[in-house]
Design an enzyme around this catalytic site. Sequence first.
Site, PDB file in Angstrom:
ATOM      1  N   TYR A  31      56.452  25.303  33.444  1.00 56.03           N
ATOM      2  CA  TYR A  31      55.175  25.890  33.012  1.00 56.03           C
ATOM      3  C   TYR A  31      54.092  25.633  34.062  1.00 56.03           C
ATOM      4  O   TYR A  31      52.960  25.302  33.739  1.00 56.03           O
ATOM      5  CB  TYR A  31      54.752  25.350  31.643  1.00 56.03           C
TER       6      TYR A  31
ATOM      7  N   HIS B  91      37.285  42.369  43.942  1.00 55.24           N
ATOM      8  CA  HIS B  91      36.759  41.735  42.737  1.00 55.24           C
ATOM      9  C   HIS B  91      37.600  42.111  41.525  1.00 55.24           C
ATOM     10  O   HIS B  91      37.925  43.278  41.323  1.00 55.24           O
ATOM     11  CB  HIS B  91      35.308  42.183  42.531  1.00 55.24           C
TER      12      HIS B  91
ATOM     13  N   TYR C 171      53.610  37.109  31.338  1.00 57.00           N
ATOM     14  CA  TYR C 171      54.518  37.987  32.086  1.00 57.00           C
ATOM     15  C   TYR C 171      53.949  39.400  32.197  1.00 57.00           C
ATOM     16  O   TYR C 171      53.997  40.018  33.262  1.00 57.00           O
ATOM     17  CB  TYR C 171      55.898  38.056  31.411  1.00 57.00           C
TER      18      TYR C 171
ATOM     19  N   ASN D  69      53.077  27.915  36.317  1.00 56.38           N
ATOM     20  CA  ASN D  69      52.530  29.189  36.794  1.00 56.38           C
ATOM     21  C   ASN D  69      51.033  29.245  36.526  1.00 56.38           C
ATOM     22  O   ASN D  69      50.562  28.808  35.488  1.00 56.38           O
ATOM     23  CB  ASN D  69      53.226  30.348  36.074  1.00 56.38           C
TER      24      ASN D  69
ATOM     25  N   MET E   3      50.248  29.525  32.122  1.00 64.39           N
ATOM     26  CA  MET E   3      51.228  29.999  31.153  1.00 64.39           C
ATOM     27  C   MET E   3      51.395  28.923  30.090  1.00 64.39           C
ATOM     28  O   MET E   3      51.776  27.794  30.390  1.00 64.39           O
ATOM     29  CB  MET E   3      52.578  30.282  31.812  1.00 64.39           C
TER      30      MET E   3
ATOM     31  N   ASP F 248      36.262  34.581  39.904  1.00 62.50           N
ATOM     32  CA  ASP F 248      35.397  35.546  39.223  1.00 62.50           C
ATOM     33  C   ASP F 248      34.376  34.831  38.337  1.00 62.50           C
ATOM     34  O   ASP F 248      34.743  34.035  37.472  1.00 62.50           O
ATOM     35  CB  ASP F 248      36.253  36.485  38.383  1.00 62.50           C
TER      36      ASP F 248
END
Length: 147
Positions: A134, A22, A116, A136, A76, A66
């Site tokens: 972009y 978790h 990052y 990510n 990102m 979560d």
Amino acid sequence: MLKGIPAILSPELLKVLCEMGHSDRLVISDGNFPAESMGKNAIVIRCDGHGVPELLDAILKVFPLDTYTDKPVNLMEVMPGDTVETPIWDTYKKIVTKYDNRGEKAVGGIERFKFYEEAKTAYAIIATSEKALYANIMLQKGVVVEE
């Protein structure tokens, strides 16, 4: 082979997803992301030849997001002044909506250099051949709740 497990999820990747606890975070990176240098303290899994959307869809079939955080999925953000279009983000939001009742509200953004820094603390980074810029995405794992 296993029933009900997407074939794109390798035994190595399944093991890592299962080991995660978790609040652990997973980065699925595009082909330009410095996965090896960011992942010096993480497990780096190569998924060359695959794009982020197909992996994201397969992972979210087995990976709970979560529920104790508002934004368990983070992208990102585009750098100010950069004119890059990010239509892949709409694809990600549709995939997340398939698996999380919060839909697009579960998706946030993190400034590039902060992304990052966050990636350096991830449990694992999946390096893909995704060509979109972009592209990510970071996922925060939740708990499996019996249905």
